[in-house]
Design a protein around this motif. Structure first.
Motif, PDB file in Angstrom:
ATOM      1  N   PRO A 109      45.083  45.732  60.895  1.00 43.45           N
ATOM      2  CA  PRO A 109      45.309  46.963  60.126  1.00 43.45           C
ATOM      3  C   PRO A 109      44.167  47.299  59.170  1.00 43.45           C
ATOM      4  O   PRO A 109      43.866  48.454  58.952  1.00 43.45           O
ATOM      5  N   GLU A 112      41.351  49.314  60.822  1.00 42.51           N
ATOM      6  CA  GLU A 112      41.875  50.375  61.663  1.00 42.51           C
ATOM      7  C   GLU A 112      40.819  51.431  61.993  1.00 42.51           C
ATOM      8  O   GLU A 112      40.072  51.860  61.123  1.00 42.51           O
ATOM      9  N   THR A 116      43.547  55.075  65.784  1.00 44.98           N
ATOM     10  CA  THR A 116      44.747  54.381  65.323  1.00 44.98           C
ATOM     11  C   THR A 116      45.288  55.019  64.052  1.00 44.98           C
ATOM     12  O   THR A 116      46.494  55.229  63.895  1.00 44.98           O
ATOM     13  N   PHE A 117      44.362  55.321  63.178  1.00 47.88           N
ATOM     14  CA  PHE A 117      44.717  55.919  61.900  1.00 47.88           C
ATOM     15  C   PHE A 117      45.475  57.232  62.102  1.00 47.88           C
ATOM     16  O   PHE A 117      46.511  57.483  61.481  1.00 47.88           O
ATOM     17  N   MET A 119      46.944  58.235  64.930  1.00 53.42           N
ATOM     18  CA  MET A 119      48.161  58.011  65.703  1.00 53.42           C
ATOM     19  C   MET A 119      49.318  57.577  64.822  1.00 53.42           C
ATOM     20  O   MET A 119      50.452  58.003  64.996  1.00 53.42           O
ATOM     21  N   ARG A 120      49.008  56.747  63.853  1.00 49.01           N
ATOM     22  CA  ARG A 120      50.057  56.253  62.977  1.00 49.01           C
ATOM     23  C   ARG A 120      50.712  57.402  62.205  1.00 49.01           C
ATOM     24  O   ARG A 120      51.912  57.384  61.931  1.00 49.01           O
ATOM     25  N   GLN A 121      49.919  58.397  61.878  1.00 50.94           N
ATOM     26  CA  GLN A 121      50.477  59.526  61.122  1.00 50.94           C
ATOM     27  C   GLN A 121      51.379  60.397  61.971  1.00 50.94           C
ATOM     28  O   GLN A 121      52.368  60.936  61.511  1.00 50.94           O
ATOM     29  N   ALA A 123      52.798  59.643  64.974  1.00 55.62           N
ATOM     30  CA  ALA A 123      53.714  58.992  65.913  1.00 55.62           C
ATOM     31  C   ALA A 123      55.146  59.486  65.754  1.00 55.62           C
ATOM     32  O   ALA A 123      55.849  59.716  66.736  1.00 55.62           O
ATOM     33  N   THR A 124      55.563  59.685  64.518  1.00 56.01           N
ATOM     34  CA  THR A 124      56.951  60.060  64.305  1.00 56.01           C
ATOM     35  C   THR A 124      57.252  61.485  64.762  1.00 56.01           C
ATOM     36  O   THR A 124      58.390  61.831  65.026  1.00 56.01           O
ATOM     37  N   ARG A 131      53.407  61.160  73.061  1.00 56.16           N
ATOM     38  CA  ARG A 131      52.581  60.087  72.514  1.00 56.16           C
ATOM     39  C   ARG A 131      51.471  59.695  73.486  1.00 56.16           C
ATOM     40  O   ARG A 131      50.369  59.387  73.085  1.00 56.16           O
TER      41      ARG A 131
END
Length: 466
Positions: A109, A112, A116-117, A119-121, A123-124, A131
């Motif tokens: 992490p 990152e 990735t950074f 995607m994490r935001q 994803a929801t 996705r």
DNA sequence: CTATGGCACGGATT
DNA sequence: AATCCGTGCCATAG
């Protein structure tokens, strides 16, 4: 890391040495990195030690940018800036795709990367199918955060309609850094404007300018823009200022520097800085700290085992090994030479240009490279090469070319701009000459005209006050 | 006559 | 040695 910057130049100076030193000196950080990497992989006599040493106190240093033991050295003149050499990773932990060197290592992490950074935001907001689309798009970003594929290609590859790809792209663009996943700087700006409009009032005309006349904007053709929108050039400049202060055309890069900096192309201005100037511990009351970034982690040196092995080798291969060894030691020496020169240069530059660094453009002292070369007792071309192709990050996070420190006209240009900004009646060029001389700037009238033109300011009789 | 832009020379930079 | 930049001189527009 090359911590021992003091030079032990008892070694005979060969032409090869000189040539390589000069080449390395003029290299910007990313090219230097390549150079070191190829050298390291081609030459078995070179060795990379993971362990780092503090350049000031020479004690082993933990994985932090500042040495915990001597981060506040007391033996230095508090007026002088602290200069030291640092590795690149210390300051750009997430900038380096660790995956290149260690493809199988999971990305932790703390390091990152951009995809990735983002995607994490998002994803929801996405369902499973989306996705996959997001992941596909995010793996096709370049270092500026722009897409390197087209929506159509993505749709073809994933066997889905273009409109769905587009929906996902829109979501990505709204994630931090806002505008990421656009195709061009223009797209990115429009997205940023859109997002900004939700919380702030966007001045009139900004959107149309970016949308319809982006090329004029980037080239600072304010006069033409003023004509098109039937407004004053002053007004256009205000809008341009708003844009440069609130938007970032390259989402993945930190800053929107001055794209009209002489000497460097737009590309170079935005790159990773070669040098970072900041306050100690980011505290503005502390003295300045200058870091010369070395694009490698650890200490580069000649492998002692390799050296020892030579005597036990057959005559045949001995010669080859000797060549490698010489090359290796030459390379290390040249690198040290480079660091040493940069170090001395920056020490002097920062102490001369402290006002400029802390207080802004108009405090720049016009220093020539020749002056500095005499002070440092090196050849002028050495300074020239040391300054060339380098960029510096200032405490205010702007990244500018190192050559700006030697700009003979930046200070005067800034003062002229200020004068015209606050003029009560249009000042003619010769009026400005007189006002400038009162402030101690002696420039020719002709020169004022040129500077004015450089800044895109119209002649006095065409300037109308708002 | 005043305010500017064009061209060319000389020092600085590369 | 080639190129860039600040200036001086001169022509032109208002």
């Amino acid at each position: 890391m090359l911590t021992h910057v003091q030079i032990t130049s008892t070694r005979p100076v060969t032409t090869a040495h000189l040539a390589q030193t000069m080449t390395l000196l003029s290299l910007p950080i990313d090219e230097l990195a390549e150079q070191i990497e190829t050298e390291l992989s081609n030459n078995p006599a070179l060795e990379m030690l993971e362990e780092r040493h503090c350049p000031t106190c020479h004690r082993p240093m933990p994985d932090k940018g500042v040495c915990p033991i001597c981060s506040r050295p007391t033996n230095l003149n508090p007026e002088e800036a602290v200069v030291f050499i640092s590795t690149r990773e210390d300051f750009y932990p997430q900038g380096e795709p660790a995956s290149e060197d260690y493809p199988d290592e999971p990305i932790s992490p703390s390091v990152e990367d951009l995809p990735t950074f983002v995607m994490r935001q998002i994803a929801t907001e996405l369902d499973d199918g989306d996705r996959i689309i997001g992941a596909y798009l995010l793996t096709h970003l370049n270092e500026d955060g722009f897409l390197t594929t087209t929506l159509y290609d993505a749709a073809m590859y994933l066997h889905i309609p273009v409109s769905r790809v587009q929906e996902v792209q829109a979501i990505i663009q709204r994630a931090e850094p806002i505008g990421v996943g656009s195709f061009t700087p223009q797209d990115a700006l429009l997205v940023q404007l859109d997002v900004l409009a939700e919380t702030e009032i966007i001045p009139e005309l900004v959107v149309p300018i970016v949308k319809d006349h982006f090329d004029l904007l980037t080239r600072h053709h304010f006069a033409d823009l003023a004509k098109i929108y039937d407004t004053t050039q002053r007004q256009i400049q205000k809008l341009a200022k708003f844009i440069s202060e609130n938007l970032n055309p390259y989402p993945a890069r930190s800053h929107w520097g001055n794209i009209r900096q002489p000497g460097l192309s737009e590309e170079q201005v935005y790159r990773q800085p070669d040098i970072i100037i900041n306050h100690m511990n980011e505290d503005p009351s502390e003295r300045l700290m200058v870091e010369i970034i070395i694009p490698l982690r650890g200490t580069l040196r000649v492998n002692p085992l390799f050296k020892a092995a030579i005597s036990q080798t057959a005559e045949q291969t001995k010669e080859d090994m000797k060549t490698d060894l010489d090359r290796a030691s030459l390379f290390v020496k040249c690198l040290q030479q480079r660091n040493h020169t940069m170090l001395r240069l920056m020490q002097r530059v920062v102490s001369i240009q402290k006002g400029f660094i802390l207080l802004g453009d108009k405090n720049l002292k016009p220093v020539t490279r020749v002056q500095l070369s005499k002070e440092l007792e090196v050849h002028e071309s050495t300074i020239s090469r040391a300054v060339a192709n380098k960029s510096v990050q200032l405490p205010n996070r702007k990244i500018i070319p190192l050559s700006s420190f030697f700009d003979r006209s930046l200070n005067v240009r800034t003062v002229i701009k200020e004068m015209i900004d606050s003029e009560k009646r249009p000042l003619s060029d010769s009026d400005i000459v007189i006002l400038l001389s009162k402030q101690g700037f002696n420039v020719a009238r002709r020169t004022v005209a040129k500077y004015r033109a450089m800044e895109g300011i119209l002649p006095a009789h065409l300037r109308h006050l708002n």
